[in-house]
Scaffold this motif. Sequence first.
Motif: not given
Length: 289
Positions: A110-137
């Motif tokens: 959309x060629x708009x500015x990034x929203x800090x709150x959305x990026x922050x909340x998404x980072x929480x999700x990304x951390x969660x996925x990262x933890x899950x990614x390492x639980x079983x190869x």
Amino acid sequence: MKKSYLLLHFAVILAGFTGVFGKIITLNEGLLTWYRVLFSTIILFFVLKIFKVSTNIGSKEKFSIARTGLLITIHWIFFYASIKYSNISIGVICYCLTSFFTAIFKPLIDRTKFRFSELLLSTLTLIGISLIFHFDSSYQLGITFGVISSAFAALYTIYNERLVQHYDSKLINYYQMFGGTIGLGLVLPLYLYISPSEIFIPDLRNTFYLVLLSLFCTVGLYVSFAEVLKKIPAFTVNLTFNLEPVYAIILAFLFFNESKEVNFSFYAGLIFIMSSVLFQSLISIRNKK
């Protein structure tokens, strides 16, 4: 607005059953997805007739809508591949990254500015996925497919948000499912050559589950999804859909005994993901006030 949020959570509950069907239907992910879009197209054809929805739009518009159907079709292929190469819990948890990709893709498209709150909340999700990614190869291939799946789901939501402002949701879903049927059908022979399947035509049991999947978890779900996007932003919709794993995991634990396959890092990752949903809900309430 209240009705839209109720409809959104109804759609999330329906979505929770999608992974279960992906597990119990014995077709490979390509065939499963193709039959899903095919059956959904047939059902939606009759839905349009019953509700007397006009299909009088230009060929260019039909093609544009059908093209977005390819995004959801690709999403489903990778989503079911994620489940079949890991389990239901992993597949639906990876879907939570959709909100992360939405926060990244939408401002770029959309060629708009990034929203800090959305990026922050998404980072929480990304951390969660990262933890899950390492639980079983042994599940990492399934997780990789799940991450790719969520990227296409984000693109679908962003482009679908534009379509719902101009067309009837049932009409949109009809041409999207039709586009997915034709698009995947053209490459299906090559797909089956690369990834052979012992079963091509579903038996009575698989057909029954495919009909349920198409009727409730596709037509019912995505018509509701399109209606919700008329009132609620794409990021909020995708973040709310992060609750889907709660329902899907409960079902997976009850019927497939998957609780024995996960450990502490899985639950820790799940807490991060659910926290992002809670914080987004609080932000939405504050903004409304």
